[in-house]
Design a protein around this motif. Structure first.
Motif, PDB file in Angstrom:
ATOM      1  N   LEU A  94      37.720  31.841  42.525  1.00 14.34           N
ATOM      2  CA  LEU A  94      38.722  31.717  41.472  1.00 14.34           C
ATOM      3  C   LEU A  94      39.180  33.073  40.978  1.00 14.34           C
ATOM      4  O   LEU A  94      40.298  33.228  40.500  1.00 14.34           O
ATOM      5  CB  LEU A  94      38.168  30.908  40.303  1.00 14.34           C
ATOM      6  N   SER A 104      47.927  30.496  39.879  1.00  8.09           N
ATOM      7  CA  SER A 104      46.654  30.879  39.290  1.00  8.09           C
ATOM      8  C   SER A 104      46.851  31.563  37.957  1.00  8.09           C
ATOM      9  O   SER A 104      47.933  31.994  37.593  1.00  8.09           O
ATOM     10  CB  SER A 104      45.896  31.795  40.250  1.00  8.09           C
ATOM     11  N   CYS A 127      42.049  16.318  40.900  1.00  5.79           N
ATOM     12  CA  CYS A 127      41.936  17.730  41.266  1.00  5.79           C
ATOM     13  C   CYS A 127      42.417  18.627  40.124  1.00  5.79           C
ATOM     14  O   CYS A 127      41.829  19.686  39.869  1.00  5.79           O
ATOM     15  CB  CYS A 127      42.737  18.021  42.540  1.00  5.79           C
ATOM     16  N   ASP A 136      40.227  21.454  38.227  1.00  3.99           N
ATOM     17  CA  ASP A 136      40.628  22.859  38.106  1.00  3.99           C
ATOM     18  C   ASP A 136      40.610  23.316  36.655  1.00  3.99           C
ATOM     19  O   ASP A 136      40.197  24.435  36.344  1.00  3.99           O
ATOM     20  CB  ASP A 136      42.031  23.048  38.700  1.00  3.99           C
ATOM     21  N   GLY A 159      44.868  22.914  43.346  1.00  2.00           N
ATOM     22  CA  GLY A 159      43.811  23.815  43.793  1.00  2.00           C
ATOM     23  C   GLY A 159      43.111  23.274  45.012  1.00  2.00           C
ATOM     24  O   GLY A 159      43.085  22.088  45.264  1.00  2.00           O
TER      25      GLY A 159
END
Length: 556
Positions: free
Chosen positions: A24, A34, A91, A95, A544
């Motif tokens: 990450l 991100s 998901c 994340d 992600g």
């Protein structure tokens, strides 16, 4: 020695967890979605400097909302109604949870989004579900050898979390879960909502709306612990609870109410509806004994609520006269924006009366099966300055109409006359249950050119649509809507140019459409040109690609 061995094993587990989350940080520069690309999570290339300290909580919440978009869903739709194809919601929640775990300084903002609108989905809506389903078959079994119910496990973990932390419980505003999960886990659901004082919406078992004895404990917890509920339904079997509403004063902030199959009179409905002063969406369904007296002004009864969205289904004794009487009240006229009429006593030839008394109406949805042709006498055309959406789904029985046009054809002829008269100037989207309607609208009276009109300017006798219109048509034996964007004739230079509308057969253009479509487009260029449009297959991927190898991965 055993004590030292236990410490070493614990250190190894922590090291493995830290390594599993390291990507990450390392992949942040490459992922445009991100946190690092958004300017969060490191000094922006300047070692030893953390720019996130200058970001207010509102900015961090906005950034996290892009990680988990459905966290901003503040509607009161059920889990089935709020399904989306824009990524995988499980998901996205995973994340966002990772953001709260890795970025400890941002934990409050991430947790506020994570717990505000909780979803307990049954499966992943991405390619990860194939892999996880195979793993569940291999090793996810209980002591009896039965497969573990993943949604039930998630609900149990959520129940433990909110019962252990009241601060997290206070953040929960909505709780959505699949149908089978809420039907099979009534006790766990009751224990969960008992500590959620700010809950506004929760998916509930169907029996609760009808006062089923198996849901008695759950309903008592809902009444005692969730005073800020915003959506509720009363169905057949709950007549007693509905009639007692004026005396108990439940859910003063209720906004969405559905009444279905209740055996109560008009007076009881009026008194009970007065208990919800903030009601804005009302549905009356399967109430065939209701009459126009429900809407009639009365000095002894509470006024019918002024709602923004009114839905009437299977109410054959409610006529246009009663609805017009309701709309005669100024507060109702100003509030009503969307009206749905399905199998009611309000006939299509009376819709002009409804539109004339609803000056702010934006959407009108009419679903009616007719047995007689449109009246031969002169009926005023549909006219509204505010209407942007019209569902005109008129059908008729065609079993005995061999060699004859269906009865519903005369109703669509009336609609065409209303359209070409340009008395619906704001209309943009039209839904009809006639597969031939786009061609009928196209061939409806063409522009007439007079001798010498080119030199005198625009033809004063020109008729037809003056604005673009999106027509969605569907036959009685079809399942998908056919989309035809109609472009009106336009004057260019000294010559008038008329083209056929662009026709996308069975096109799926947005979320509610779904399914496959014919990969062809008929382009109107005056020569009947045909153009094949390539279509990219595949569902959108999740935000992600992180996968955990732990056997206790709750997102599986």
């Amino acid at each position: 020695m055993k004590f030292l061995k236990r410490l070493r094993n614990r250190s190894k587990r922590r090291a493995g967890q830290a390594a599993s989350y390291e990507h990450l940080r390392s992949e942040g520069r490459k992922d445009p979605v991100s946190l690092r690309a958004a300017g969060v999570g490191g000094g922006g290339g300047v070692p030893g400097r953390d720019l996130t300290k200058a970001l207010p909580p509102t900015v961090l919440s906005k950034i996290f909302s892009f990680v988990c978009p459905h966290a901003l869903d503040d509607s009161y739709d059920t889990s089935e109604e709020s399904m989306t194809e824009d990524g995988c919601m499980l998901c996205d929640m995973r994340d966002l949870a990772n953001c709260a775990q890795v970025c400890r300084r941002w934990r409050p903002e991430a947790q506020a989004l994570l717990y505000s609108h909780v979803r307990i989905d049954a499966v992943h809506y991405c390619e990860l579900e194939v892999e996880l389903a195979a793993k569940r078959k291999q090793r996810h079994f209980d002591r009896n050898g039965d497969p573990i119910d993943a949604p039930q496990v998630r609900l149990t973990l959520l129940m433990r979390t909110v019962r252990d932390s009241q601060a997290l419980a206070d953040m929960v505003l909505s709780l959505r879960m699949p149908y089978m999960t809420r039907e099979a886990n009534k006790a766990e659901l009751a224990r969960t909502i008992s500590v959620l004082p700010n809950l506004r919406f929760v998916d509930l078992p169907a029996g609760l709306y009808g006062d089923d004895p198996s849901c008695l404990t759950l309903k008592q917890e809902l009444i005692a612990r969730c005073p800020d509920l915003r959506r509720m339904s009363y169905r057949h079997g709950a007549e007693g609870s509905f009639a007692r509403l004026p005396n108990v004063q439940l859910w003063a902030n209720l906004e969405v109410l559905e009444l279905s199959g209740l055996y109560v009179d008009d007076n009881t409905i009026r008194f009970s509806l007065s208990s919800f002063p903030k009601l804005r969406v009302l549905t009356l369904e399967d109430l065939p004994w209701l009459e126009d007296s429900l809407f009639a002004p009365s000095q002894s009864l509470p006024q019918f609520p002024a709602v923004q969205r009114l839905t009437l289904r299977n109410t054959p004794n409610l006529t246009a006269s009663g609805l017009v009487a309701l709309l005669s009240a100024p507060e109702v006229q100003q509030a009503l924006l969307y009206l749905t009429l399905s199998s009611t006593g309000i006939l299509p030839q009376d819709l002009h009366r409804v539109l004339s008394t609803a000056p702010r109406l934006r959407g009108l949805l009419v679903t009616q099966e007719v047995a007689r042709s449109f009246p031969a006498e002169q009926v005023p055309q549909l006219a509204s300055q505010s209407l942007t959406l019209l569902h005109y789904e008129i059908t008729s029985d065609t079993s005995g109409a061999y060699g004859m046009q269906p009865v519903a054809t005369s109703y669509y002829t009336y609609l065409v006359g209303s359209l070409i008269s340009n008395k619906l100037p704001s209309l943009r989207d039209l839904y009809v249950r006639d597969a031939n309607f786009p061609e009928t609208l196209l061939l409806a009276p063409p522009p007439r050119l007079l001798a010498g009109s080119e030199a005198r300017g625009p033809n004063p006798f020109r008729t037809g649509l003056a604005r673009p219109l999106n027509v969605y048509s569907k036959g009685l034996d079809e399942f998908e809507w056919n989309f035809t964007p109609y472009e009106p004739p336009s004057t260019r230079g000294k010559r008038d140019s008329f083209t056929r509308p662009v026709s996308l057969q069975d096109a799926q253009l947005s979320r509610p459409w779904g399914g496959d479509a014919r990969k062809s487009v008929l382009v109107g260029n005056g020569f009947g040109g045909f153009l094949a449009v390539p279509v990219e297959d595949g569902r959108p991927k999740s935000s992600g690609g992180f996968k955990r190898d732990s056997r206790q991965d709750i997102w599986r």
